[in-house]
Design a protein around this motif. Sequence first.
Motif: not given
Length: 281
Positions: A166-169, A180-183, A217-221, A226-230
Amino acid sequence: MLKTDYLNKIRRQNPLIHNITNIVVANYVANGLLALRASPIMSSAVEEMDELAAICNALVINIGTLTADQVKAMLQAGKAANRQGIPVVLDPVGVGATRFRQHTVARLLAEVQFSAIRGNAGEMAYLANVTWQSKGVDAGQGSADLDDIANIIAQQHRCVAVISGATDVISDGTRLAKIHNGTPLFPRITGSGCLLSAVCGAFLAVADPADAFSALSEACSAYAIAGELAAQGLQPNQNGQFYTALLDQLAALQAGQVRQLAKLQLAELNPKGVNDEDEEV
């Protein structure tokens, strides 16, 4: 705001990413890399591991559907990649589930230097020898601090540790990032974590080794955005729509969107591994 620009570098350089991955996700991972405009090659034939290391820009090792022959190929490929100086990513799928997986990952970690290790909370807790309740390849549940788990793995294995959820670390042992992005739709499809590992490989392929933390950090962001937008406009049960939409958004994603939408929190670590004051980026 993210200040890096690895996404555009991938689009310009079209890095070749060698994947030794599992049969469940191979097609999806390949299509995800193509959407990002990297080039995938999928092979677990031990006879060609040395030659592939000479032409590829990164290696991603995924133990999802492990076989004895695959283990030989993984070790050969990892050592060849180390000799060639290309980054290697480990995805320890379900590592705690069986002794075969445990012994394989232990051997890989002993004989191959990984640039990054990416897994869910349950997988990474196992690697850090932290108590966690998980089932098969699921993330499971636990009360341990994910920041500590990421730091332990990064420091022990001299790599960048990525815990997705839910939060990537993300930790390199001295710095910590939280995304803190994601879906909630990510865990509803097969292969979302495996594809993220391949995406990490693509970003590392165009980065200087000293910049691995920033690249990941950029890869995971980028992946989480992309998941949020999808997921926009989708119902919680529209797994199939999300499965396809994620590929479309990876293809359409722009660096400016990543910089604008990223919810990235950075922290420096003191020598004992404790977070200093957080900084919003």
